[in-house]
Design a protein around this motif. Structure first.
Motif, PDB file in Angstrom:
ATOM      1  N   GLY A  45       0.953  -1.293   0.005  1.00 44.02           N
ATOM      2  CA  GLY A  45      -0.021  -0.066   0.050  1.00 44.02           C
ATOM      3  C   GLY A  45       0.847   1.243  -0.080  1.00 44.02           C
ATOM      4  O   GLY A  45       0.618   2.121  -0.815  1.00 44.02           O
ATOM      5  N   GLU A  46       1.865   1.345   0.695  1.00 48.13           N
ATOM      6  CA  GLU A  46       2.752   2.335   0.918  1.00 48.13           C
ATOM      7  C   GLU A  46       3.588   2.536  -0.438  1.00 48.13           C
ATOM      8  O   GLU A  46       3.813   3.706  -0.892  1.00 48.13           O
ATOM      9  CB  GLU A  46       4.024   2.364   2.032  1.00 48.13           C
ATOM     10  CG  GLU A  46       4.802   3.432   2.236  1.00 48.13           C
ATOM     11  CD  GLU A  46       3.966   4.887   2.306  1.00 48.13           C
ATOM     12  OE1 GLU A  46       4.800   5.767   1.737  1.00 48.13           O
ATOM     13  OE2 GLU A  46       2.980   4.961   2.714  1.00 48.13           O
ATOM     14  N   VAL A  63       0.920   4.281  -2.773  1.00 44.91           N
ATOM     15  CA  VAL A  63       0.654   5.671  -2.316  1.00 44.91           C
ATOM     16  C   VAL A  63       2.036   6.391  -2.857  1.00 44.91           C
ATOM     17  O   VAL A  63       1.883   7.631  -3.255  1.00 44.91           O
ATOM     18  CB  VAL A  63       0.367   5.612  -1.227  1.00 44.91           C
ATOM     19  CG1 VAL A  63       0.261   7.193  -0.676  1.00 44.91           C
ATOM     20  CG2 VAL A  63      -0.905   5.160  -0.865  1.00 44.91           C
ATOM     21  N   ARG A  96      -2.439  12.230   0.526  1.00 41.16           N
ATOM     22  CA  ARG A  96      -1.829  11.199   1.063  1.00 41.16           C
ATOM     23  C   ARG A  96      -2.749  10.397   1.872  1.00 41.16           C
ATOM     24  O   ARG A  96      -2.884   9.312   1.803  1.00 41.16           O
ATOM     25  CB  ARG A  96      -0.447  11.603   1.992  1.00 41.16           C
ATOM     26  CG  ARG A  96       0.032  10.124   2.647  1.00 41.16           C
ATOM     27  CD  ARG A  96       1.359  10.511   3.235  1.00 41.16           C
ATOM     28  NE  ARG A  96       2.416  10.333   2.380  1.00 41.16           N
ATOM     29  CZ  ARG A  96       2.973   9.497   1.785  1.00 41.16           C
ATOM     30  NH1 ARG A  96       2.508   8.158   1.877  1.00 41.16           N
ATOM     31  NH2 ARG A  96       4.247   9.516   0.861  1.00 41.16           N
ATOM     32  N   GLU A  97      -3.487  11.083   2.859  1.00 41.84           N
ATOM     33  CA  GLU A  97      -4.469  10.232   3.667  1.00 41.84           C
ATOM     34  C   GLU A  97      -5.622   9.867   2.743  1.00 41.84           C
ATOM     35  O   GLU A  97      -6.138   8.686   3.159  1.00 41.84           O
ATOM     36  CB  GLU A  97      -4.925  11.295   4.628  1.00 41.84           C
ATOM     37  CG  GLU A  97      -4.035  11.597   5.790  1.00 41.84           C
ATOM     38  CD  GLU A  97      -4.473  12.852   6.670  1.00 41.84           C
ATOM     39  OE1 GLU A  97      -5.874  13.530   6.726  1.00 41.84           O
ATOM     40  OE2 GLU A  97      -3.678  13.417   7.546  1.00 41.84           O
ATOM     41  N   GLU A 133      -4.228   6.609   1.008  1.00 45.20           N
ATOM     42  CA  GLU A 133      -3.833   5.606   1.986  1.00 45.20           C
ATOM     43  C   GLU A 133      -5.379   5.198   2.617  1.00 45.20           C
ATOM     44  O   GLU A 133      -5.146   3.794   2.687  1.00 45.20           O
ATOM     45  CB  GLU A 133      -3.190   6.231   3.161  1.00 45.20           C
ATOM     46  CG  GLU A 133      -1.873   6.395   3.096  1.00 45.20           C
ATOM     47  CD  GLU A 133      -0.808   7.000   4.124  1.00 45.20           C
ATOM     48  OE1 GLU A 133       0.382   7.084   3.827  1.00 45.20           O
ATOM     49  OE2 GLU A 133      -1.557   7.527   4.996  1.00 45.20           O
ATOM     50  N   GLN A 134      -6.382   5.833   2.714  1.00 44.87           N
ATOM     51  CA  GLN A 134      -7.527   5.333   3.310  1.00 44.87           C
ATOM     52  C   GLN A 134      -8.373   4.780   2.201  1.00 44.87           C
ATOM     53  O   GLN A 134      -9.159   3.574   2.547  1.00 44.87           O
ATOM     54  CB  GLN A 134      -8.113   6.631   4.213  1.00 44.87           C
ATOM     55  CG  GLN A 134      -9.341   6.116   4.808  1.00 44.87           C
ATOM     56  CD  GLN A 134     -10.126   7.250   5.198  1.00 44.87           C
ATOM     57  OE1 GLN A 134      -9.714   8.537   5.408  1.00 44.87           O
ATOM     58  NE2 GLN A 134     -11.089   6.938   6.116  1.00 44.87           N
ATOM     59  N   ALA A 167      -5.373   2.659  -1.839  1.00 42.90           N
ATOM     60  CA  ALA A 167      -4.426   1.560  -1.566  1.00 42.90           C
ATOM     61  C   ALA A 167      -5.330   0.419  -0.941  1.00 42.90           C
ATOM     62  O   ALA A 167      -4.732  -0.949  -1.487  1.00 42.90           O
ATOM     63  CB  ALA A 167      -3.474   1.905  -0.517  1.00 42.90           C
TER      64      ALA A 167
END
Length: 189
Positions: free
Chosen positions: A87-88, A91, A173-174, A177-178, A181
């Motif tokens: 996921g990272e 992102v 980014r949030e 990520e939420q 991803a």
């Protein structure tokens, strides 16, 4: 007009020169406002010569986008480590793409009001752009419909954030990520 346009050994150089000229005009005038006559004039060649390299305005635009997508893809591959949390990695790759496009005036021009529809259309129909999305997913060589759909959706998210940015980099980014991803790394069923 320069006679070097006619030499057989210069087609790659000539097409790159034309694409570089188009990039400058895209920044100055916007994508939709730049025609083939404008590009030929600015490149110092005839329209007939220009059409020998690119048979239409759409072909030239697509060649420009593909060239830049490959360049951005190479920069991201060098910048974003491919190991670690999936996921990272996704992102980070998406944010790097967004940052690189925003930092380049010729690419940022594609996402201005009035020109973003063309960027979205190319992004949705381009095999090169889809391949870049697959690379972000870590599945560059996978040829199944589910991976292709995920790659196309990933690209649409990037285009969306370029067209309608988040409030700031942390917000983007949030959101990725939420909401993005988890869907992209979820196993396919």
């Amino acid at each position: 007009m320069s006679s070097d346009w006619m030499r057989d050994e210069r087609p790659l150089h000539a097409s790159e020169r034309i694409l570089d000229t188009a990039a400058q005009l895209y920044v100055e005038k916007g994508i939709a406002a730049v025609g083939m006559a404008d590009i030929a004039r600015a490149a110092g060649c005839s329209r007939a010569t220009l059409y020998r390299y690119f048979d239409s305005r759409q072909a030239l635009q697509l060649a420009f986008v593909h060239r830049e997508a490959r360049r951005i893809g190479s920069l991201i591959a060098a910048k974003v480590p491919r190991s670690g949390d999936a996921g990272e990695v996704i992102v980070s790759a998406m944010l790097a793409a967004i940052e690189l496009v925003r930092a380049d005036p010729a690419l940022a021009a594609w996402f201005q009001l009035g020109d973003s529809g063309l960027a979205a259309q190319i992004a949705d129909s381009s095999d090169v752009i889809e391949s870049l999305g697959k690379a972000f997913l870590g599945h560059a060589d996978v040829e199944d419909e589910q991976t292709s759909r995920k790659a196309r959706w990933l690209v649409r998210v990037i285009v969306s954030l370029l067209t309608v940015p988040g409030t700031d980099a942390d917000d983007e980014r949030e959101m990725l990520e939420q909401f993005v991803a988890p869907v992209l790394i979820a196993p396919t069923t």
